[in-house]
Design a protein around this motif. Sequence first.
Motif, PDB file in Angstrom:
ATOM      1  N   ARG A  85       0.825  -1.204   0.000  1.00 57.38           N
ATOM      2  CA  ARG A  85       0.000   0.000   0.000  1.00 57.38           C
ATOM      3  C   ARG A  85       0.863   1.260   0.000  1.00 57.38           C
ATOM      4  O   ARG A  85       0.534   2.237  -0.677  1.00 57.38           O
ATOM      5  N   LEU A  86       1.954   1.230   0.742  1.00 56.83           N
ATOM      6  CA  LEU A  86       2.819   2.413   0.780  1.00 56.83           C
ATOM      7  C   LEU A  86       3.444   2.657  -0.594  1.00 56.83           C
ATOM      8  O   LEU A  86       3.504   3.798  -1.066  1.00 56.83           O
ATOM      9  N   VAL A 103      12.610  11.252   1.865  1.00 55.66           N
ATOM     10  CA  VAL A 103      12.082  10.420   2.959  1.00 55.66           C
ATOM     11  C   VAL A 103      12.695  10.875   4.281  1.00 55.66           C
ATOM     12  O   VAL A 103      13.770  11.483   4.302  1.00 55.66           O
ATOM     13  N   ASP A 104      11.978  10.571   5.362  1.00 53.89           N
ATOM     14  CA  ASP A 104      12.449  11.063   6.656  1.00 53.89           C
ATOM     15  C   ASP A 104      13.606  10.213   7.183  1.00 53.89           C
ATOM     16  O   ASP A 104      14.722  10.687   7.356  1.00 53.89           O
ATOM     17  N   LEU A 105      13.367   8.958   7.422  1.00 55.40           N
ATOM     18  CA  LEU A 105      14.367   8.102   8.048  1.00 55.40           C
ATOM     19  C   LEU A 105      14.954   7.119   7.054  1.00 55.40           C
ATOM     20  O   LEU A 105      14.218   6.488   6.301  1.00 55.40           O
ATOM     21  N   ARG A 106      16.256   6.982   7.085  1.00 60.86           N
ATOM     22  CA  ARG A 106      16.864   5.919   6.275  1.00 60.86           C
ATOM     23  C   ARG A 106      16.499   4.553   6.852  1.00 60.86           C
ATOM     24  O   ARG A 106      16.394   3.573   6.117  1.00 60.86           O
ATOM     25  N   SER A 107      16.308   4.508   8.169  1.00 54.45           N
ATOM     26  CA  SER A 107      15.915   3.239   8.794  1.00 54.45           C
ATOM     27  C   SER A 107      14.395   3.144   8.846  1.00 54.45           C
ATOM     28  O   SER A 107      13.818   3.152   9.921  1.00 54.45           O
ATOM     29  N   GLY A 108      13.778   3.078   7.702  1.00 54.99           N
ATOM     30  CA  GLY A 108      12.332   3.063   7.773  1.00 54.99           C
ATOM     31  C   GLY A 108      11.643   2.542   6.533  1.00 54.99           C
ATOM     32  O   GLY A 108      12.256   2.368   5.481  1.00 54.99           O
ATOM     33  N   SER A 109      10.349   2.298   6.691  1.00 54.77           N
ATOM     34  CA  SER A 109       9.553   1.766   5.590  1.00 54.77           C
ATOM     35  C   SER A 109       9.467   2.758   4.437  1.00 54.77           C
ATOM     36  O   SER A 109       9.357   2.353   3.277  1.00 54.77           O
ATOM     37  N   CYS A 110       9.511   4.044   4.747  1.00 55.30           N
ATOM     38  CA  CYS A 110       9.419   5.054   3.688  1.00 55.30           C
ATOM     39  C   CYS A 110      10.629   4.962   2.756  1.00 55.30           C
ATOM     40  O   CYS A 110      10.503   5.026   1.531  1.00 55.30           O
ATOM     41  N   PHE A 111      11.791   4.806   3.347  1.00 57.65           N
ATOM     42  CA  PHE A 111      13.023   4.683   2.564  1.00 57.65           C
ATOM     43  C   PHE A 111      12.992   3.419   1.707  1.00 57.65           C
ATOM     44  O   PHE A 111      13.297   3.450   0.508  1.00 57.65           O
ATOM     45  N   VAL A 112      12.599   2.331   2.324  1.00 57.58           N
ATOM     46  CA  VAL A 112      12.569   1.060   1.583  1.00 57.58           C
ATOM     47  C   VAL A 112      11.589   1.141   0.413  1.00 57.58           C
ATOM     48  O   VAL A 112      11.901   0.732  -0.708  1.00 57.58           O
TER      49      VAL A 112
END
Lengths: 159, 124
Positions: free
Chosen positions: B45-46, B63-72
Amino acid sequence: MAIALCRVDDRLIHGQVVIGWGGPLRAKLIVLVDDAVSGNDWERDIYSLAVPKGIDVEIVSEAEAEQRCPEWSRDARPVIILTADLETMTRLVRGTGGLITRVNLGGIHHAPGRTERLRYVYLTQDDVDRLRALEAAGVAVTAQDLPTSTPVPVSELLG
Amino acid sequence: MTQELHGVIVAHAGLAEALVHAVEEISGVRGALTAVTNTGCDRTRLEERVLEAIDDRPGVVFVDLRSGSCFVAAMRLRAGVPDVRVVSGVNLAMLLDFVFHRDETPAEAATRAGEVGVQAIAGG
């Protein structure tokens, strides 16, 4: 040291895992158990990039995870084990001979055929059956997205 | 004239929307950025939300965090959309600079955003 957290989360490695849980648990190793990601170099690279310095990551197949779980359970570093779904986690629990005694439901999001149990937990009937089986096997399953949230026992999810 | 770049901000909770609002309030430039939240999303969905926001336009995904779902999610999509680059650690300074430099290539804009974003960090 026992495995610090076994989590089902369909977002895999992401902020809640790395920061929300990884910080308080002082996690030093994240193990992602996922056949699709482990079998694709490009995907492995992306998920590895998402892990900050100071935390090691291993991305392994289910078969490798079953073999190496004893090693991780003896690891001196706090270890987080992640799967994307309950089906994989259930197989891992069964395949590792009692090494996994607690399972955290951290994120199983909406999809066709799933019913909302919590804001971040949607289950299929097959998932419900898997949870009942885990419960019957003595595995402590709770839903808890973050350490600061109240854990919800699986019995409450299943009604 | 080549198409101006579009920026997509992918972030946790309401951060992306707040950043778009702040950029518009400060710069007066509207429509250059689209906000995407990861709230309530699994991976599929993202990625759908991000792809919809990119809308086949060249640009930069912040994206905000490199360690995150947004980055992936952004990195996974990048392979299928060659005119898009990804920058993590989004901050207001890099976005304010970006909206006034949208005539560059996506690669140039991403490099510039990274430099401006780092230069904006100071302490005493």
